[in-house]
Enzyme design. Structure first.
Site, PDB file in Angstrom:
ATOM      1  N   LYS C 117       0.884  -1.350  -0.024  1.00 43.53           N
ATOM      2  CA  LYS C 117       0.090  -0.169   0.134  1.00 43.53           C
ATOM      3  C   LYS C 117       0.963   1.314  -0.017  1.00 43.53           C
ATOM      4  O   LYS C 117       0.476   2.264  -0.616  1.00 43.53           O
ATOM      5  CB  LYS C 117      -0.922   0.087   1.291  1.00 43.53           C
ATOM      6  CG  LYS C 117      -1.808  -1.120   1.332  1.00 43.53           C
ATOM      7  CD  LYS C 117      -2.466  -1.696   0.134  1.00 43.53           C
ATOM      8  CE  LYS C 117      -3.341  -2.910   0.337  1.00 43.53           C
ATOM      9  NZ  LYS C 117      -3.499  -3.743  -0.907  1.00 43.53           N
ATOM     10  N   HIS C 236     -15.222  -2.956   8.499  1.00 37.48           N
ATOM     11  CA  HIS C 236     -14.358  -2.650   7.579  1.00 37.48           C
ATOM     12  C   HIS C 236     -14.354  -3.950   6.502  1.00 37.48           C
ATOM     13  O   HIS C 236     -13.418  -4.002   5.731  1.00 37.48           O
ATOM     14  CB  HIS C 236     -12.836  -2.407   7.760  1.00 37.48           C
ATOM     15  CG  HIS C 236     -12.773  -1.448   8.958  1.00 37.48           C
ATOM     16  ND1 HIS C 236     -12.780  -0.007   8.336  1.00 37.48           N
ATOM     17  CD2 HIS C 236     -12.442  -1.567   9.906  1.00 37.48           C
ATOM     18  CE1 HIS C 236     -12.773   0.660   9.517  1.00 37.48           C
ATOM     19  NE2 HIS C 236     -12.295  -0.220  10.690  1.00 37.48           N
ATOM     20  N   ARG C 293      -6.215  -8.281  -8.451  1.00 36.42           N
ATOM     21  CA  ARG C 293      -6.873  -9.590  -8.355  1.00 36.42           C
ATOM     22  C   ARG C 293      -8.422  -9.612  -8.726  1.00 36.42           C
ATOM     23  O   ARG C 293      -8.811  -8.512  -8.724  1.00 36.42           O
ATOM     24  CB  ARG C 293      -6.655 -10.239  -7.149  1.00 36.42           C
ATOM     25  CG  ARG C 293      -6.952  -9.279  -6.190  1.00 36.42           C
ATOM     26  CD  ARG C 293      -7.623  -9.999  -4.652  1.00 36.42           C
ATOM     27  NE  ARG C 293      -7.582  -9.172  -3.674  1.00 36.42           N
ATOM     28  CZ  ARG C 293      -8.643  -8.656  -3.141  1.00 36.42           C
ATOM     29  NH1 ARG C 293      -9.518  -8.920  -4.049  1.00 36.42           N
ATOM     30  NH2 ARG C 293      -8.910  -7.814  -2.435  1.00 36.42           N
TER      31      ARG C 293
END
Lengths: 501, 174, 501, 174
Positions: C117, C236, C293
């Site tokens: 990230k 989340h 993906r």
């Protein structure tokens, strides 16, 4: 339970299909059932259910007064007839309306005009629509049919005047066959449609069956939603349908749609309906009949045009305009296989009974409409269709691949079905290339496929292991007489199925 | 444990010897030794993984007549599986000799729509003798042999199950 | 069995999804399974299956060498990683390629660039794409996170550097919470992604999660296939997704698609991928991360755009151009609900176990992707998602109605699921009106619905009848302690459930 | 046959008397007489059609703890059903009196990730004592009461089933 209630005057897969449309609209579905259907899925998915008589349809699903009484006792205000049974019975539609209920279908006058094959032919001829040569009134006796045959030539096709869905049709190839065929066709027409009038028309051999879906609403708007290819028929019963037809060019589609809309407008058509055409090898097409109801093969149109025809029918019946602001554009290709409870390896003999295990195919581009689930019983009293497998693909090739996958993924145990038939059919190069006609399946012979050798080996081992574990309750019993050849199927098992020697 | 297995249309059975059961099975089919991992996922539904990784899910159902109906991906077939004792007993008593057809049974469940013959009638092989209705189709039932009808065991309107006797023939009438 | 073989380095629903894509392409699927999955559906639907270790993922599905050995022993030439597990592990992708196999996904370099990230943020900043303020390198310790919080303000969001799919994320509202959150998040990151690097970013509250699907092929072409609305998240974890987002105008869509394609091109993206954005209330959007993906929510895009993304991935991996000649136009609206094996009435506690009965919803516009069927076991070792219910409608309102129908039609017995949660959620006026943010579900409390009185009456009678009939095996046993109020639920039963007095 | 039924959150049960069984059932619920047609479609799955035509398909499953789990369209709920003998016996023996919590059991199956306390520790109500992992989520298990830990019955890495004892409290330690 203060939502409006809709009574479904039908059973099986189409009843379940209509229940889903009701749920999507916030309408409460009301089922009717014969004694054979007390535990059926369409009953279990409904909010109300009313018993309407013994198993034979003529004592239950075909009795208008019982349906109307059921609507009254449950407070239903709408009646959807599905297909078959009373769906094209103008008298019934009229009775429904006279009882103050909303009929989910076209006006009784439209049904009457199109419901009689002879009258509809006269109307179409008057409207300038080309029709196949045929009798313009029902045959009073076998002699009238023989006379028509002598005048127009053989082969002829005998049809029920009140019929539809391929039920009760018969080919007559020579004058000598007329007498028996007349009696038999009339008997079947009476038992299925409660109306024994039949007529004959010339059979145009080598032709296709292509039909156009239309939709009309109370504003007078009638649109066409493309065509369906329905040439693959067995005993005059459609078995596999496609949308669009690979045999129809955009120009031909536009012409057929135009004629279909004209046919609908000629009878002030309001609701979903289907105009059936015979498409000759030379590209000419003839009006065959109009079905004034929802059709078994409607899902292929729904998938390609992105529309819910049953929901539209209900909306329109309630006086709303159709939800389609503009005519939707087609996308991709859809195919439907009708899965029947019959044994293709034994002459397609009916195979009613309890479904011991059911694996429904799933995944992208797949739709399964069925009236049964795991453990349910398929009664012997009704049409043998237990499910419809519908697939969508970006093009016909992808749809064909998906259909093969779907047929392989599915499992139905406890009854025999037409799944193995379709698996073979979809390997036929003519089917893959769409070189078919309505006679195609008359000449096509189903041969059960030899199972792969490793699958045979695995099955024998599984059966032996199972027999050892549950020796008491599942031990194999006595033998039946055998055949001639050796067990060569075993020979290569060692190559393909993890073998030590 | 030793079994005899016979596929339809094949007269001679082959021997299957299971030397180790589930899960790590070992079985001998003629000369080949098959080994792998077997799991009965639920009643009659098995997943077999061979040594080479080949996975086959197959459902095996023992039928009333003692045969086995197997169902796997795109394959549906039947075979007979007999343990050795039963197989030998059958061989000794000549259980496999063909019998003369003494009666006509229903090949499918249905409702008798019409009976076309009566006791005493002489019929030819293939002659329609009854009309059976099932799932909205009329099916002509034909005589399996020439002979004289001894008795009709069904009437119009009657519901029949698969295997029910519909009519009987006089002995020695062919 | 001479068709090419594709090994699926995954389990459950996505493994089954990939098996179907293989079948549609004529490819032979190879499964891998842990000891907990020997009898799983993805094994039973495959042509080959290889055991790869004990139940914990880190000893089976997360061990690259076992996957590679399985591919070698079965002759698989392609490897599809699905989502989760090793799907965004660039080292694994590289090992697959080095073993001479085809990796069904983007180039390892693209995964590496986007997989971290922190690195992906740096790349996007360089490419001029707006990003949320956040740490540009993983946090070495809790102090670094506290320092970032002091500089940028709280609340912060802690994330796994190698993570994705909402797994292992945690909100930190004050400096005092940093230490514990750091330890916990790192532990989860290690156990799920085998990589304990984590970082922090500023949490922009009240924002939406909107993501764009992209597809690139070896010709260098990259297209965007619209956006997905994924704001409804619990812990989340996305629970409900839509395509398109009702919050995105055509102009905004065009802008987001343009940025997403630029992001993909910046890393030479080949395959299906997703660019995730945070959409602020004022219409600004920030790059969050790119998932290299296939995504859990890909079916909503498939239904609206009429494309099979998994099939496209496989085609593209084999060097073929994508099958879409032009960018497809969207049609209608799709919604997906993720059905988890958890008990919403008891704090969403995990509910693994055997599924005693499963009724999958069916009908028009419905797709169910699941990794289990009737009688299967949901193991406790993995993600609790057991199925995805996906619906399509002409518009969002129709899709919402269908989803409610689908959730009511479904039955799952033996384990608890999130179905009752969704039935309540879809009655919330804010959800219906799409007035949501990623925080919406934090404040939303699930209350089990009181069953209708006539349903209670019917259930009690059924239980009593069942108990009488099967007295021995099913007789009700001992009592538990009760509560306070009276059985007023019965009072009106006489009105609604056929009563004589 | 007479039953006592109690819904969750309700202390008093109501009496159900079934005077006629399936298919044409008749049952009295307090003052109301309910009649209709009941069919057990398959094990535990019933279709009930009331006199007014109302159809309800419901699946009833008897749980290990004696309660019933009912599942119908869009409704999923539990209740207790006791035949009268059992109900009376319970009343007599005072089976319903609340017991003191002597141990902590697992509310769900999972794997113990970490144990946060040891024997002899004093804990407060709501204090995290264990971390249980199930389906990839870490779940803190909190103490149901104040007290002293007598013994820890689980270790990190151990798989536990629902209802397994995780730790015990010393008697009278609250």
């Amino acid at each position: 339970m203060n939502s409006p209630r809709l009574l479904i005057a039908n059973r099986g897969e189409i009843a379940v299909r209509i229940i889903r449309a009701c749920r999507d609209l916030g309408i409460s579905p009301v089922a009717v059932y014969s004694e054979a259907d007390r535990g059926a899925l369409h009953v279990r998915l409904s909010d109300y259910a009313v018993a309407i008589g013994p198993p034979p349809a003529r004592e239950s699903y075909l009795v208008p007064d019982r349906i109307l009484a059921a609507a009254k006792s449950t407070g239903a205000t709408l009646v959807h007839p599905g297909f078959g049974f009373l769906s094209e019975n103008a008298d019934f539609a009229r009775k429904v309306q006279e009882a103050g209920l909303t009929w989910v279908g076209p006006a009784p006058a439209s049904i009457a005009a199109m419901g009689s094959k002879t009258e509809s032919r006269q109307r179409m001829i008057a409207a300038g629509v080309p029709v196949v040569p045929g009798m313009t009134t029902p045959a009073a006796n076998a002699d009238e049919i023989a006379a028509f045959g002598r005048a127009n030539g053989f082969p002829l096709l005998l049809k029920a005047a009140a019929g539809g869905g391929g039920k009760g049709m018969r080919v007559v190839r020579a004058e000598s066959e007329v007498a028996e065929a007349f009696a038999r066709t009339r008997s079947e027409a009476k038992s299925y449609f409660a109306d024994d009038r039949i007529y004959a028309e010339l059979l145009v051999e080598g032709s296709r069956h292509v039909e156009v879906q239309i939709l009309g609403d109370a504003t007078g708007r009638v649109i066409a939603l493309g065509e369906r290819e329905c040439s693959l028929q067995r005993r005059h019963q459609k078995v596999l349908e496609e949308c669009p037809s690979a045999a129809v060019s955009p120009e031909l589609r536009a012409k057929m749609e135009e004629v279909a809309v004209a046919a609908g407008k000629a009878v002030n058509y309001v609701s979903a309906g289907t105009v059936e055409f015979l498409l000759a090898k030379d590209g000419r097409f003839f009006f065959l009949e109009m079905n004034t109801r929802i059709q078994v093969e409607h899902p292929v149109t729904e998938m390609v045009y992105g529309v819910d025809l049953v929901v539209e029918m209900i909306r329109i019946a309630r006086g709303e305009p159709m939800s389609l602001k503009e005519k939707p554009a087609p996308r991709g290709h859809a195919i439907q296989c009708r899965i029947y409870a019959e044994d293709p390896a034994h002459g397609f003999a009916p195979s009613p009974g309890r479904i011991r295990r059911l694996r429904r195919p799933q995944g992208p581009g797949i739709r399964v409409d069925s009236g049964v689930e795991d453990g349910d019983v398929v009664p012997l009293d009704y049409d043998p269709m237990v499910a419809k497998f519908i697939v969508w693909g970006q093009d016909r090739a992808e749809a064909l691949r998906r259909m093969r996958r779907v047929l392989s993924e599915a499992r139905v145990e406890g009854i025999e079905t037409s799944i193995p038939f379709f698996l073979s059919l979809l390997e036929d190069p003519d089917v893959v290339a769409n070189r078919v006609s309505t006679q195609f399946l008359d000449d096509w012979k189903y041969e059960p496929k030899r199972p792969p050798e490793d699958v045979v080996a695995a099955s024998v081992i599984a059966a032996a292991l199972g027999s050892m574990e549950g020796a008491k309750k599942r031990r194999p019993g006595a033998a039946r007489t055998g055949g001639e050849a050796g067990l060569s199927a075993w020979r290569n098992a060692r190559m393909s199925f993890g073998v030590r020697e | 444990m030793k079994f005899q297995v016979r596929m339809p249309g094949q007269s001679e059975g082959r021997t299957v010897v299971v030397t180790a059961g589930a899960p790590a099975f070992e079985a001998t089919l003629e000369n080949a030794v098959l080994t792998g991992d077997a799991l009965e996922v639920r009643d009659g539904v098995w997943s077999l993984v061979g040594l080479d990784g080949r996975q086959i899910e197959v459902s095996v159902a023992f039928q009333k007549d003692g045969s086995v109906r197997a169902s796997a991906a795109g394959a549906l077939f039947g075979f007979e599986l007999l343990d050795e004792l039963t197989a030998r007993a059958l061989l000794t008593t000549g259980g496999r000799a063909a019998k003369k057809v003494r009666h006509l049974t229903a090949a499918m469940p249905g409702r008798v729509l019409r009976v076309l013959v009566a006791a005493g009638d002489r019929v030819t092989q293939g002659q329609p003798v009854l009309v059976l209705e099932a799932m909205k189709m009329e099916n002509e039932v034909k005589s399996p042999r020439e002979g004289v009808v001894a008795s009709v065991e069904s009437v119009a309107g009657q519901a029949v199950s698969q295997g029910d006797v519909l009519l009987r023939f006089e002995a020695g009438s062919e």
